[in-house]
Scaffold this motif. Structure first.
Motif, mmCIF file in Angstrom:
data_model
loop_
_atom_site.group_PDB
_atom_site.id
_atom_site.type_symbol
_atom_site.label_atom_id
_atom_site.label_comp_id
_atom_site.label_asym_id
_atom_site.label_seq_id
_atom_site.Cartn_x
_atom_site.Cartn_y
_atom_site.Cartn_z
ATOM 1 N N LEU A 75 0.848 -1.187 0.000
ATOM 2 C CA LEU A 75 0.000 0.000 0.000
ATOM 3 C C LEU A 75 0.885 1.238 0.000
ATOM 4 O O LEU A 75 1.817 1.341 0.780
ATOM 5 C CB LEU A 75 -0.879 -0.002 1.248
ATOM 6 N N GLY A 76 0.585 2.150 -0.892
ATOM 7 C CA GLY A 76 1.263 3.426 -0.889
ATOM 8 C C GLY A 76 1.706 3.851 -2.277
ATOM 9 O O GLY A 76 1.847 3.027 -3.169
ATOM 10 N N PRO A 77 1.824 5.101 -2.431
ATOM 11 C CA PRO A 77 1.520 6.108 -1.420
ATOM 12 C C PRO A 77 0.018 6.370 -1.282
ATOM 13 O O PRO A 77 -0.757 6.080 -2.175
ATOM 14 C CB PRO A 77 2.214 7.378 -1.934
ATOM 15 N N ILE A 78 -0.319 6.934 -0.140
ATOM 16 C CA ILE A 78 -1.643 7.496 0.091
ATOM 17 C C ILE A 78 -1.402 8.954 0.463
ATOM 18 O O ILE A 78 -0.497 9.255 1.241
ATOM 19 C CB ILE A 78 -2.428 6.755 1.190
ATOM 20 N N ILE A 110 0.901 -4.928 3.024
ATOM 21 C CA ILE A 110 2.056 -4.431 3.762
ATOM 22 C C ILE A 110 2.226 -2.952 3.443
ATOM 23 O O ILE A 110 1.848 -2.499 2.353
ATOM 24 C CB ILE A 110 3.325 -5.238 3.388
ATOM 25 N N LEU A 111 2.756 -2.205 4.398
ATOM 26 C CA LEU A 111 3.093 -0.807 4.156
ATOM 27 C C LEU A 111 4.220 -0.398 5.091
ATOM 28 O O LEU A 111 4.554 -1.114 6.032
ATOM 29 C CB LEU A 111 1.881 0.114 4.329
ATOM 30 N N VAL A 112 4.790 0.752 4.807
ATOM 31 C CA VAL A 112 5.786 1.353 5.687
ATOM 32 C C VAL A 112 5.134 2.612 6.241
ATOM 33 O O VAL A 112 4.764 3.513 5.468
ATOM 34 C CB VAL A 112 7.086 1.701 4.934
ATOM 35 N N ASP A 130 11.418 -8.183 5.985
ATOM 36 C CA ASP A 130 12.466 -7.189 5.754
ATOM 37 C C ASP A 130 12.224 -6.430 4.458
ATOM 38 O O ASP A 130 12.143 -7.041 3.386
ATOM 39 C CB ASP A 130 13.833 -7.876 5.669
ATOM 40 N N MET A 131 12.124 -5.101 4.587
ATOM 41 C CA MET A 131 12.045 -4.226 3.415
ATOM 42 C C MET A 131 13.471 -3.866 3.007
ATOM 43 O O MET A 131 14.387 -3.909 3.831
ATOM 44 C CB MET A 131 11.286 -2.943 3.754
ATOM 45 N N PRO A 132 13.649 -3.461 1.742
ATOM 46 C CA PRO A 132 14.987 -3.011 1.338
ATOM 47 C C PRO A 132 15.455 -1.855 2.221
ATOM 48 O O PRO A 132 14.654 -1.032 2.656
ATOM 49 C CB PRO A 132 14.776 -2.538 -0.104
ATOM 50 N N LEU A 141 4.596 -2.619 8.528
ATOM 51 C CA LEU A 141 3.296 -3.005 9.074
ATOM 52 C C LEU A 141 2.523 -3.855 8.079
ATOM 53 O O LEU A 141 2.719 -3.735 6.865
ATOM 54 C CB LEU A 141 2.478 -1.753 9.400
ATOM 55 N N GLY A 142 1.629 -4.682 8.590
ATOM 56 C CA GLY A 142 0.794 -5.488 7.716
ATOM 57 C C GLY A 142 -0.581 -5.688 8.294
ATOM 58 O O GLY A 142 -0.787 -5.573 9.506
ATOM 59 N N VAL A 143 -1.527 -5.987 7.421
ATOM 60 C CA VAL A 143 -2.879 -6.338 7.834
ATOM 61 C C VAL A 143 -3.289 -7.589 7.060
ATOM 62 O O VAL A 143 -2.997 -7.727 5.868
ATOM 63 C CB VAL A 143 -3.896 -5.181 7.600
#
Length: 165
Positions: A75-78, A110-112, A130-132, A141-143
């Motif tokens: 998810l993103g950007p918002i 997933i989002l940051v 792990d994100m880059p 974060l995740g849902v």
């Protein structure tokens, strides 16, 4: 009054301008953009909010990614235009698109971001994902859109060319 509409190809540059306004042009240097480069967003989940005059007030996009060998949505950007902030557009976009994703058969997102803000939409910190770099692991974060969808999911987030759930 704003209405939500799926983003169309004609909206692309207007949405990009909104993201530049809200996040500054340097936003594309963030590591999450490496996961998006050259990958098509998930069209049915990219949504814009427009007022009665057609003015863009907010936008959200989703991208296919992999966590290990599991398909996920990034998810993103918002973003909400500064003149429209405080009107609930961000929350409306989050709730609408998460439900669209669930209905389309996607299992996890997933989002940051900031857990205190996103927790109201069900997002929790993901351990073992792990994100880059240089992503702060506390902001990953995740849902789960399906009960247990994050159970056992671990690994590095990587680019994905498909939008499977």
């Amino acid at each position: 009054m704003y209405t939500l509409h799926p983003e169309t190809p004609d909206d692309w540059w207007e949405v990009e301008n909104l993201y530049d306004t809200c996040f500054a042009p340097g936003r594309t240097a963030l590591s999450s953009y490496r996961l998006r480069e050259g990958v098509e967003p998930v069209r049915g989940l990219c949504v814009v909010a427009r007022d009665a005059d057609g003015i863009l007030g907010a936008a959200i996009r989703y991208w296919p990614v992999m966590v290990g060998h599991w398909h996920c949505l990034l998810l993103g950007p918002i973003a909400v235009h500064p003149t429209a902030q405080g009107e609930g557009l961000g929350s409306a976009l989050m709730r609408d698109t998460l439900e669209r994703a669930r209905e389309a058969g996607h299992e996890r997102v997933i989002l940051v971001g900031d857990e205190p803000y996103y927790s109201r939409f069900g997002f929790v910190r993901l351990n073992g994902v792990d994100m880059p770099p240089p992503t702060n692991p506390d902001r990953i974060l995740g849902v789960a859109l399906v009960d247990g969808a994050w159970d056992g999911v671990k690994g590095s987030v990587s680019r994905c060319e498909t939008t499977e759930g």
